[in-house]
Design an enzyme around this catalytic site. Structure first.
Site, short mmCIF file in Angstrom:
data_model
loop_
_atom_site.label_atom_id
_atom_site.label_comp_id
_atom_site.label_asym_id
_atom_site.label_seq_id
_atom_site.Cartn_x
_atom_site.Cartn_y
_atom_site.Cartn_z
N ASN A 194 7.34 1.55 -4.57
CA ASN A 194 6.80 0.28 -4.12
C ASN A 194 6.96 -0.84 -5.14
OD1 ASN A 194 5.64 1.58 -1.66
ND2 ASN A 194 4.57 2.72 -3.24
N ARG B 252 -0.56 7.81 -5.62
CA ARG B 252 -0.68 7.36 -4.23
C ARG B 252 0.73 7.11 -3.73
NH1 ARG B 252 -5.76 3.40 -3.06
NH2 ARG B 252 -7.14 4.16 -4.68
N CYS B 253 0.93 7.30 -2.45
CA CYS B 253 2.26 6.97 -1.94
C CYS B 253 2.48 5.46 -2.00
CB CYS B 253 2.44 7.50 -0.53
SG CYS B 253 1.14 6.97 0.55
N THR B 254 1.39 4.71 -2.16
CA THR B 254 1.49 3.25 -2.24
C THR B 254 1.50 2.75 -3.70
OG1 THR B 254 -0.89 3.23 -1.97
CG2 THR B 254 0.42 2.78 0.00
N LEU C 150 7.75 1.55 1.91
CA LEU C 150 6.36 1.79 2.33
C LEU C 150 5.51 0.54 2.08
CD1 LEU C 150 4.39 3.83 3.53
CD2 LEU C 150 3.91 4.63 1.23
#
Ligand code: UN1
Length: 521
Positions: free
Chosen positions: A262, A290-292, A429
């Site tokens: 990100n 976190r995927c973010t 994302l």
């Protein structure tokens, strides 16, 4: 803490059944590796099949249960989560190491999700549509899909499962869940709360276990056996691709929430204090797991120097350590495996031309200290924060998800360059930009390819009722949360009801009126 919470040998659960397995795995406290919280067993292939069969059987009744009644059970779940918020948050922190205030946020996100979907049980709206024929009615209905199987990750062990199961259940699906093997005890209690909320037998089934060559893989196999109608997965892009392939072969469209790289852009007119705090939180909150989380920090060349000076000053002041301490920025990694992956990334992704802006890097220990460490570093798996500069788009580290407290710094000359750097990792994302210029914000919103973007806010911290999901290597375009997720858990049915008593042919018997085309003004 002190309390022993051991659940020995539990491998399969539908509210009543507890069976042991021979393939045991331990749930270990990552801030104190000697603290074994629980020992679970991997559900066997027959157990996985049994769970799916049970869900399939229960679907017959659950789909006919009125949606407001289904949603009232979700209301009960919300109340139980509120009542048990502190206790569950402590289990989350003890089991996967996120700071206690973040664990409370994790549980709160599940409560918010329940609150949102309780009233959705009284909507699930379809439409009445006008027909082109007289005496004919057209309608659309949302119908449940069937058995929903789901594999979730350990970084959000309460919020993310709730994003799946709360809407899936309200919409009338039955479920089989393989939670992360890093957080079996949290998952056990989440399931218990669902049962105590009043779910009928068979509607929600849990198969504990590991992924590869184990419970997770067998659950995916059940798609081929015709026992699963919809799959959900939160985790790595590689596993998501496998699930996508399997589901695609069976003409199913899974809900895939995968990795991210990100970007966070800081333009020359940004409020630097705000942007520094945003980058710090995006990069190091939840130890970057976190995927973010922030992957590439993209700075306008004119503010690079003052920005990095402020950022590095703040980084040097953060507290790392005991996740039960309210003042830390981050605690340990989720498990030893996550730390090992982080250390491997440092070894394999950092190249001679890179410049490390942080020192030291690797694992924090009693000998290799972090200045503001809280607790005993030698007991857990704590990483140093790492910031890598001089990164080029051709470097592996630019486009590889690292899932740890590590991010890159790159520079841009203008918004076009910033957008290109933000979009070219292959992931899509989350993203963020710090600027106060409306024209730049407009261009950013139009051209950023991520599923989610923040303006003057961090890449992480999505709210529970906005669509969540990504594009490219971050997912298959599916979205969770809010009203949008209903399209994941329902299929549209179109109904036409002819009351005319004769065969009326659409397009052919329709009484269209011919215009007088000879007329000109
Ligand atoms: C995830 O890391 O899989 O937006 C989910 C966020 C959180 C959810 C992250 N609300 O950072």
């Amino acid at each position: 803490m002190g309390v022993k919470m051991l659940k020995k040998g539990l491998s399969f659960l539908d509210g009543k059944n507890e069976e042991t397995s021979s393939d045991f795995f331990e749930s270990q406290n990552p801030s104190n590796l000697t603290d074994i919280i629980a020992v679970f067993g991997s559900a066997t292939k027959p157990q996985v099949e049994k769970a799916c069969q049970r869900a399939k059987e229960a679907f017959k009744v659950w789909k006919k249960t009125p949606a407001p009644i289904r949603a009232s059970i979700i209301q009960n779940l919300g109340k139980l989560l509120e009542k048990n918020k502190e206790a569950l948050s402590k289990i989350v922190t003890r089991e996967m190491g996120k700071p206690i205030r973040e664990a409370r946020g994790d549980v709160q996100e599940a409560i918010d999700t329940c609150n949102f979907f309780v009233s959705e049980g009284r909507r699930l709206y379809g439409m009445t549509v006008p027909s082109e024929m007289p005496n004919k009615e057209l309608y659309t209905y949302r119908r449940p899909i069937g058995v929903f199987a789901c594999i979730t990750a350990g970084n959000f062990p309460v919020a993310v499962p709730s994003w799946y199961f709360v809407p899936a259940l309200v919409a009338g699906n039955t479920c089989v869940w393989k939670p992360s093997h890093d957080t079996p005890l949290t998952s056990y209690y989440f399931a218990q709360l669902l049962y105590k909320a009043g779910l009928p037998e068979g509607v929600f089934n849990v198969v504990f276990g590991k992924g590869e060559n184990s419970t997770g893989a067998w659950l995916i196999e059940m798609v081929g056996k015709g026992l699963i109608d919809k799959f959900g997965f939160t985790g790595s892009t590689a596993v998501g691709q496998k699930i996508g392939e399997t589901c695609g072969r069976h003409l199913q469209n899974p809900c895939l929430e995968l990795g991210g790289k990100n970007p966070l852009v800081v333009m020359e007119d940004a409020d630097l204090d705000l942007a520094v705090n945003g980058a710090l939180w995006a990069g190091f909150g939840t130890a970057g797991q976190r995927c973010t989380s922030l992957g590439n920090l993209i700075l306008h060349e004119s503010i690079q120097e003052p920005f990095l000076k402020q950022l590095l000053q703040k980084v040097s002041e953060i507290k790392i350590g005991d996740p039960f301490d309210e003042s830390i920025t981050y605690g340990p990694m989720i498990s030893e495996t996550f730390l090992k992956n982080h250390l491997r990334n440092l070894e394999t992704l950092i190249e001679p031309h890179h410049k490390l802006l942080t020192e030291p890097n690797g694992q924090v220990t009693g000998k290799k200290k972090w200045k503001n460490f809280v607790g005993d570093a030698d007991r857990g798996v704590y990483p140093f924060p790492t910031i890598v500069a001089n990164v080029k788009p051709s470097d592996k580290i630019y486009s590889t998800e690292t899932f740890g407290p590590l991010f890159n710094v790159m520079t841009c000359k203008n918004i076009d360059e910033a957008i290109a750097l933000a979009n070219n990792t292959g992931f899509g994302l989350s993203s963020a930009i710090y600027t106060n210029t409306p024209k730049i914000i407009y261009q950013w919103k139009e051209e950023i390819s991520a599923g989610m973007t923040s303006i003057n806010n961090s890449t992480t911290g999505a709210e529970a009722h906005l669509p969540f999901g990504g594009n490219g290597k971050s997912g298959n375009g599916s979205r969770q949360s809010g009203v949008w997720v209903l399209d994941q858990f329902t299929k549209w049915q179109a109904v036409n009801w002819d009351l005319s008593g004769k065969l009326q042919l659409a397009q052919m018997d329709t009484g269209y009126v011919e215009p007088d085309l000879q007329y000109t003004i």
